[in-house]
Motif scaffolding. Structure first.
Motif, PDB file in Angstrom:
ATOM      1  N   ALA A  64       1.353  -1.126   0.475  1.00 42.72           N
ATOM      2  CA  ALA A  64       0.183  -0.101  -0.370  1.00 42.72           C
ATOM      3  C   ALA A  64       1.044   1.750   0.427  1.00 42.72           C
ATOM      4  O   ALA A  64       0.189   2.022  -0.203  1.00 42.72           O
ATOM      5  CB  ALA A  64      -1.014   0.376   0.914  1.00 42.72           C
ATOM      6  N   GLY A  65       1.693   1.557   0.591  1.00 41.82           N
ATOM      7  CA  GLY A  65       3.118   2.388   0.564  1.00 41.82           C
ATOM      8  C   GLY A  65       4.905   2.013   0.443  1.00 41.82           C
ATOM      9  O   GLY A  65       4.801   1.219   0.032  1.00 41.82           O
ATOM     10  N   ASP A  66       4.700   3.326   0.687  1.00 38.32           N
ATOM     11  CA  ASP A  66       6.335   3.144   0.722  1.00 38.32           C
ATOM     12  C   ASP A  66       6.992   3.231   2.522  1.00 38.32           C
ATOM     13  O   ASP A  66       6.986   3.703   3.167  1.00 38.32           O
ATOM     14  CB  ASP A  66       6.977   5.416   0.906  1.00 38.32           C
ATOM     15  CG  ASP A  66       8.395   4.775   0.247  1.00 38.32           C
ATOM     16  OD1 ASP A  66       9.085   4.714   1.115  1.00 38.32           O
ATOM     17  OD2 ASP A  66       8.201   5.819  -0.152  1.00 38.32           O
ATOM     18  N   LEU A  67       8.059   1.516   2.296  1.00 36.95           N
ATOM     19  CA  LEU A  67       8.542   1.716   3.122  1.00 36.95           C
ATOM     20  C   LEU A  67       9.562   2.238   3.440  1.00 36.95           C
ATOM     21  O   LEU A  67       9.308   2.503   5.210  1.00 36.95           O
ATOM     22  CB  LEU A  67       8.818  -0.327   2.785  1.00 36.95           C
ATOM     23  CG  LEU A  67       7.658  -1.439   1.882  1.00 36.95           C
ATOM     24  CD1 LEU A  67       9.014  -2.156   2.044  1.00 36.95           C
ATOM     25  CD2 LEU A  67       7.206  -1.862   3.539  1.00 36.95           C
ATOM     26  N   GLY A  68      10.050   2.880   3.264  1.00 38.41           N
ATOM     27  CA  GLY A  68      11.359   3.786   3.583  1.00 38.41           C
ATOM     28  C   GLY A  68      10.402   4.633   4.887  1.00 38.41           C
ATOM     29  O   GLY A  68      10.496   4.871   5.876  1.00 38.41           O
ATOM     30  N   VAL A  69       9.137   5.466   4.023  1.00 36.89           N
ATOM     31  CA  VAL A  69       8.703   6.652   4.799  1.00 36.89           C
ATOM     32  C   VAL A  69       7.988   5.564   6.124  1.00 36.89           C
ATOM     33  O   VAL A  69       7.955   6.043   7.373  1.00 36.89           O
ATOM     34  CB  VAL A  69       7.493   6.992   3.764  1.00 36.89           C
ATOM     35  CG1 VAL A  69       6.626   8.225   4.774  1.00 36.89           C
ATOM     36  CG2 VAL A  69       8.243   8.255   3.050  1.00 36.89           C
ATOM     37  N   TRP A  70       7.459   4.367   6.084  1.00 32.01           N
ATOM     38  CA  TRP A  70       6.664   3.689   7.103  1.00 32.01           C
ATOM     39  C   TRP A  70       7.512   3.597   8.147  1.00 32.01           C
ATOM     40  O   TRP A  70       7.380   3.570   9.160  1.00 32.01           O
ATOM     41  CB  TRP A  70       6.109   2.830   6.962  1.00 32.01           C
ATOM     42  CG  TRP A  70       5.567   1.726   7.750  1.00 32.01           C
ATOM     43  CD1 TRP A  70       6.334   0.589   8.488  1.00 32.01           C
ATOM     44  CD2 TRP A  70       4.297   1.675   8.944  1.00 32.01           C
ATOM     45  NE1 TRP A  70       6.159   0.578   9.581  1.00 32.01           N
ATOM     46  CE2 TRP A  70       4.071   1.032   9.798  1.00 32.01           C
ATOM     47  CE3 TRP A  70       3.222   2.991   8.146  1.00 32.01           C
ATOM     48  CZ2 TRP A  70       3.320   0.849  10.057  1.00 32.01           C
ATOM     49  CZ3 TRP A  70       2.064   2.599   9.232  1.00 32.01           C
ATOM     50  CH2 TRP A  70       1.559   1.466   9.770  1.00 32.01           C
ATOM     51  N   GLN A  71       9.038   3.390   8.203  1.00 30.56           N
ATOM     52  CA  GLN A  71       9.740   2.532   9.463  1.00 30.56           C
ATOM     53  C   GLN A  71      10.567   4.498   9.552  1.00 30.56           C
ATOM     54  O   GLN A  71      10.566   4.258  10.986  1.00 30.56           O
ATOM     55  CB  GLN A  71      10.934   2.152   8.090  1.00 30.56           C
ATOM     56  CG  GLN A  71      10.942   0.921   8.070  1.00 30.56           C
ATOM     57  CD  GLN A  71      11.994   0.325   6.946  1.00 30.56           C
ATOM     58  OE1 GLN A  71      11.971   0.545   6.304  1.00 30.56           O
ATOM     59  NE2 GLN A  71      11.517  -1.381   7.010  1.00 30.56           N
ATOM     60  N   ARG A  72      10.647   5.228   8.801  1.00 28.31           N
ATOM     61  CA  ARG A  72      10.970   6.160   9.280  1.00 28.31           C
ATOM     62  C   ARG A  72       9.905   6.779  10.186  1.00 28.31           C
ATOM     63  O   ARG A  72      10.759   7.627  11.580  1.00 28.31           O
ATOM     64  CB  ARG A  72      11.254   6.957   8.515  1.00 28.31           C
ATOM     65  CG  ARG A  72      12.440   7.127   7.809  1.00 28.31           C
ATOM     66  CD  ARG A  72      13.502   8.309   6.824  1.00 28.31           C
ATOM     67  NE  ARG A  72      12.642   8.538   5.380  1.00 28.31           N
ATOM     68  CZ  ARG A  72      12.024   8.647   4.297  1.00 28.31           C
ATOM     69  NH1 ARG A  72      12.956   7.061   4.122  1.00 28.31           N
ATOM     70  NH2 ARG A  72      11.537   8.202   3.498  1.00 28.31           N
ATOM     71  N   MET A  73       8.509   7.498  10.126  1.00 27.09           N
ATOM     72  CA  MET A  73       7.651   7.020  10.877  1.00 27.09           C
ATOM     73  C   MET A  73       7.620   6.209  12.314  1.00 27.09           C
ATOM     74  O   MET A  73       7.670   7.316  13.480  1.00 27.09           O
ATOM     75  CB  MET A  73       6.758   7.544  10.519  1.00 27.09           C
ATOM     76  CG  MET A  73       5.993   7.866   8.657  1.00 27.09           C
ATOM     77  SD  MET A  73       4.554   8.126   7.633  1.00 27.09           S
ATOM     78  CE  MET A  73       3.475   9.347   8.775  1.00 27.09           C
ATOM     79  N   ILE A  74       7.558   5.565  11.787  1.00 20.33           N
ATOM     80  CA  ILE A  74       8.104   4.285  13.275  1.00 20.33           C
ATOM     81  C   ILE A  74       8.486   4.818  14.022  1.00 20.33           C
ATOM     82  O   ILE A  74       9.350   4.960  15.432  1.00 20.33           O
ATOM     83  CB  ILE A  74       7.794   2.767  13.091  1.00 20.33           C
ATOM     84  CG1 ILE A  74       6.137   2.806  12.402  1.00 20.33           C
ATOM     85  CG2 ILE A  74       7.954   2.144  14.755  1.00 20.33           C
ATOM     86  CD1 ILE A  74       5.230   2.422  13.099  1.00 20.33           C
ATOM     87  N   ALA A  75      10.250   4.762  12.977  1.00 21.35           N
ATOM     88  CA  ALA A  75      11.032   4.800  14.059  1.00 21.35           C
ATOM     89  C   ALA A  75      11.593   6.544  15.149  1.00 21.35           C
ATOM     90  O   ALA A  75      12.243   6.810  15.852  1.00 21.35           O
ATOM     91  CB  ALA A  75      12.637   5.629  13.667  1.00 21.35           C
ATOM     92  N   ALA A  76      10.451   7.446  13.868  1.00 19.73           N
ATOM     93  CA  ALA A  76      10.743   8.971  14.894  1.00 19.73           C
ATOM     94  C   ALA A  76       9.593   8.761  16.139  1.00 19.73           C
ATOM     95  O   ALA A  76       9.709   9.198  16.691  1.00 19.73           O
ATOM     96  CB  ALA A  76       9.566   9.593  13.393  1.00 19.73           C
TER      97      ALA A  76
END
Length: 87
Positions: A64-76
């Motif tokens: 459904a979406g961009d894995l890099g963005v997801w991982q950065r959001m969770i990390a943030a």
């Protein structure tokens, strides 16, 4: 998209606390708002554990979406809570 002023950890912990104490879920308190306000920090570690689990999206999420963005959001969100992002 609306942006919450409350941290993701606190929001998750409040949901867990609400489920535990509110009569609308598994608890017995018919008016649990004040109780949730006082006990949500007790569920902070549960919230952190949930967020750490969400670092790895399932196949439907990955599609459904961009894995890099997801991982950065969770990390943030984890870093904002003072958690070690690597563990």
């Amino acid at each position: 998209m609306p942006v919450s002023n409350t941290s993701l950890i606190e929001r998750i912990a409040r949901v867990i606390a609400g489920r535990v104490v509110s009569i609308n879920a598994d608890g017995s308190d018919p008016s649990a708002g004040d109780r949730v306000d006082s006990v949500w920090p007790d569920y902070r570690e549960d919230a952190v554990s949930i967020l750490k689990t969400l670092r790895e999206p399932d196949p439907a999420m990955a599609e459904a979406g961009d894995l890099g963005v997801w991982q950065r959001m969770i990390a943030a969100a984890l870093a904002d809570a003072g958690e070690d992002v690597a563990s």
